[in-house]
Design an enzyme around this catalytic site. Structure first.
Site, PDB file in Angstrom:
ATOM      1  N   ASP B 192      43.868  39.841  37.124  1.00 59.51           N
ATOM      2  CA  ASP B 192      44.115  40.268  35.744  1.00 59.51           C
ATOM      3  C   ASP B 192      45.554  39.952  35.310  1.00 59.51           C
ATOM      4  OD1 ASP B 192      44.160  41.686  33.351  1.00 59.51           O
ATOM      5  OD2 ASP B 192      43.982  43.672  34.274  1.00 59.51           O
ATOM      6  N   HIS B 365      45.890  48.325  32.192  1.00 59.69           N
ATOM      7  CA  HIS B 365      46.153  47.084  32.927  1.00 59.69           C
ATOM      8  C   HIS B 365      47.482  47.140  33.669  1.00 59.69           C
ATOM      9  CE1 HIS B 365      42.815  44.911  30.975  1.00 59.69           C
ATOM     10  NE2 HIS B 365      43.110  45.658  29.931  1.00 59.69           N
TER      11      HIS B 365
END
Lengths: 552, 552
Positions: B192, B365
């Protein structure tokens, strides 16, 4: 009853931009700022939004002058449009008039408009009004606030401002004069609310220079800097740091070139001898000796930076290693456009330094503590927050309360709503015609809500034209139905759907005729209705359907 | 030559969203995530964007399973569309499958799809692949990373993640297992990149709870909180703080209600007895005893918060003093919509507390330092940054280099580009069909670039239809030209322009006929060309012009 002072905002409240405020006393009107705004996302095809000035057109004989606080588009941009309807002398500082002149020249209005150059300290008489120019700091040179006087009292109109103790050129905002006015007694103040939600103080323009210095120092690559074209002080700082590190400076982008020309002609920038080079000649220089100043800080398609990134600029092509400095923050709505350029720069292995990285940009608007300073100095009896959306106006009202203005002395106005002032009272009065006029191409005001609604409809699901020819004598079908679509579906892959639609139209027509209906409006409506229902059921879409009947 | 492992991203690179990665080894394919994306601003009328999966359709016999990392739309949203073209068992955790089930039910695909509930620690065999589920933290419950094994080696696929040492429910991400895998040897990692530009660590979800506590403590007003419906832990925290201060909780908004139901049924939330009240019954409660949890954190038109603000919600109308907490940040592109609601809340004298004010939202995130932890533990031989635009992928590549991965072992891929792995090499190979498929209403893929181009054209300047009837025998004009416009100008105010246009069309037609041109395509093109030139000269606009000829 004594005459009241009327303050009528025709823009800039409950919106950002399009600033225009009318001051009216008896037989005299003065106008402060004549700005434009940008269209909302869903105002398709609209280039520019300007204030509805029909009130001013109606009272044009009363207008004694137009006073401009500074040269940003949201304060001067509507001038070329409204000056077609009325005329009055324009009073502003040199830098502001330099930019106004460019604009009026382009619209061939320069010869018919009287421009009067003023400077801080000047007091202009305009009917029963007198307007004093007061030096302010902002993200463009030569900004001013006004003290508007008439027999009812003194109104301080800040315009856009910040308090910068260390500006690049000139002095700190004239707090002394504002304090004097406060001591003498100010009836009302209209003040900038843009940054009222931010605590503390806006950083000085000089802070950006220090960031530039770090980015230039020791850099062996080509440097490309983008910023707002109108921020002459920012550009001066870029030139200064380029000079410090032995780089030549080339400028690209029309608005940047214009702004530089005006600023240089008027003496607002000091350009070291020989530092500027033509953008056509940079190829002969070593990479570490080049600094390019360019437009495109808002991601504008076809701006110089856009073309540099996407390799369509004639003189500059982005190269691996180039250091690109974005000295601006994205105005809401422009984020994706800016991001688009940044991604392309990364793809081509340039180094991108943007606002995340430090003090690469500072705002031109006062934060909360600066606003408090102004409230404390001016101490107006009545307070009218301006330049902001509802959230900003309400927050500024709370700040004013904290600073001692009683809630009942704070007026949250709206565009078109008259604020009536006497020496002892301020209140909302009636309304005047106001709103947004759309400029699309050469057209001013010929695009309105119906046209925009149709554009949204067309954009959403496209359209279908269905044409039939009917005999003028018998009303019988001679030809058609023919179906043409645009923006709906790939016709080639949807031939059967088109065939079905033709059938639906034909059936609707037949049904009308078998019931003896010969009225075209009814036939059109029937075809449209049946086709629309059929399509929605089949595709869950609502294209615009246009039935056309030809009499043959 | 030994078989290679092919990794083919069909989405999620050079874009945000639409995540779908194909792993192919010999005769076996597995798919990780099947996400949707949102249309760009200029993709008018497009509801949803999904990946082009024609490569998977072509090889559907090879597909051994679909593995989902978590239940966000950008990871599961395209399932209902692609499952029409191929089928395979879906492996995911309970929460993820709960949300998938809702979606498939709505699309009547539930009966034909095999859903397999997995949990962290499980290893699923799928052809020559085995897939290990590894617990991760994210802004939705039950997120996992995968270790994908095949004879070529082990690939760690992080999915969306953060490292949260104090999550609301469950444990910190399973760093231990990632570290073990690292020690055993990891061939490649796909990680990610969303937050790679942010230094440091993402704050724990728990930080938001502390902010809520301060906002609830001592508050005598009604409290309305909006957040992402899928963030069950956030909702749990709101319920906890409401319970702590004796407030009842009512929920409004379809996606919020759905998400709450799934989470409660599956035991992801713990709801104190009697705290929930029906939204219809809140009127009987005192203001300081109410907490409303609502959708609308992205400003969605017609969301519950939108309707509350604009007084069109059936049960809740905003009142002066209401404290509205926006526990979310605006996703780029949604800023104006959120702002629109906030202004309306201010106008009605509600108190709005949004992200400017403190830790009201934390990201799901990993920031740069968390990513470094993962790199340090997994120590992959090859690194492939995913989930990001070019700026994020490039920045993540630099982070990987800092962490010791040699530049030649870092692959920046692209959608549709095959990455070929052997135990000793990783390189970009050929391409497979890929791209964006547009969903508009019931149509999947029937809106493409031509249709969108037409929609943009129609949106920009509207359109003009010009119809003439020509005799099929002589080619002579029988009727017309008739002109219909939409989205161009107010016709009533532009009658003379319409009359002029008719003249221009007629002249073009006459010119053709006098030169003996009877070919309809040529006649249409001549009319269109002349009208277009005339209009641009007169109005500086380019409406779409559609000439129609009827043969009668």
């Amino acid at each position: 009853m004594a005459e009241k002072l009327k303050i009528i905002p025709l823009g800039g409240l409950n919106e950002i931009g399009k600033n225009l405020t009318v001051y009216e006393y008896g037989n005299d009107i003065i106008i402060v700022d004549v700005g434009m705004g940008f269209p909302d996302d869903d105002m398709y095809g609209v280039d520019v939004v300007i204030p509805d000035v029909s009130y001013l057109i109606k009272h044009k004989d009363k207008i004694r002058g137009i006073f401009l606080t500074h040269g940003h588009e949201d304060h001067i941009g509507a001038l070329p449009y409204v000056l077609r309807s009325f005329n009055a002398p324009i009073y502003a500082t040199r830098m502001t008039l330099g930019l106004v002149r460019l604009k009026l020249e382009e619209h061939k209005l320069l010869d018919t408009t009287k421009l009067v150059t003023c400077e801080a300290g000047d007091i202009i008489q305009a009917g029963k009004f007198s307007v004093e120019f007061i030096h302010a700091n902002h993200s463009i040179a030569d900004a001013v606030s006004f003290a508007v006087k008439c027999p009812v009292g003194v109104v301080v109109h800040t315009g856009d401002f910040k308090i910068d103790p260390t500006p690049i050129k000139g002095k700190i905002m004239d707090l002394t004069r504002l304090g004097q006015l406060g001591k003498e007694g100010v009836l009302a103040m209209l003040a900038d609310s843009t940054n009222v939600e931010r605590p503390g103080h806006t950083r000085s323009e000089r802070a950006v220079g220090a960031s530039f210095d770090e980015l230039f120092k020791g850099c062996k690559e080509r440097i490309i800097v983008t910023t707002f074209a109108s921020n002459v002080d920012r550009i001066q700082q870029i030139i200064n740091v380029a000079a410090r590190y032995g780089r030549k400076v080339a400028v690209t982008g029309r608005s940047m070139e214009n702004s530089m020309r005006v600023a240089t002609e008027l003496g607002y920038t000091e350009i070291p001898q020989g530092i500027l080079v033509d953008i056509n000649h940079i190829k002969s220089l070593p990479r570490e000796k080049i600094c390019i100043i360019t437009t495109g800080s808002q991601g504008e398609a076809m701006s110089a930076l856009f073309r540099i990134a996407f390799s369509t600029h004639k003189q500059v092509d982005i190269q691996a290693g180039d250091r690109v400095i974005i000295s601006a923050s994205a105005i809401p709505g422009n984020e994706n456009a800016v991001n688009n350029i940044i991604n392309e720069l990364y793809r081509k292995k340039a180094e991108v330094v943007s606002e995340n990285a430090g003090a690469l940009h500072v705002s031109g608007h006062a934060c909360q503590d600066e606003l408090k300073i102004i409230h404390a100095l001016v101490r107006p009896k009545f307070f009218i927050p301006v330049h902001g959306e509802q959230r900003h106006l309400q927050t500024h009202a709370r700040v004013a309360q904290e600073m001692g203005t009683p809630p009942e002395n704070i007026i949250i106005g709206d565009v078109g709503r008259i604020i009536e002032l006497t020496p002892h009272s301020a209140q909302l009065g009636g309304t005047v015609p106001s709103g947004r006029v759309f400029v699309d191409g050469y057209g001013v005001g010929d695009v309105g809500s119906v046209v925009l609604r149709d554009r949204r409809h067309l954009a959403q699901d496209g359209m279908i034209v269905v044409v039939v020819s009917l005999s003028g004598e018998t009303g019988e079908l001679v030809s058609g139905p023919d179906i043409i679509t645009r923006g709906f579906v790939y016709v080639k892959e949807s031939e059967s759907l088109m065939e079905e639609l033709r059938e639906v139209a034909l059936e609707a027509l037949d049904a009308c005729q078998s019931r003896g209906i010969g009225d075209w409006a009814t036939i059109k409506s029937a075809m449209k209705g049946e086709m629309s229902r059929y399509l929605y059921k089949k595709t869950k879409r609502n294209p615009m359907i246009l039935p056309v009947i030809m009499e043959v």
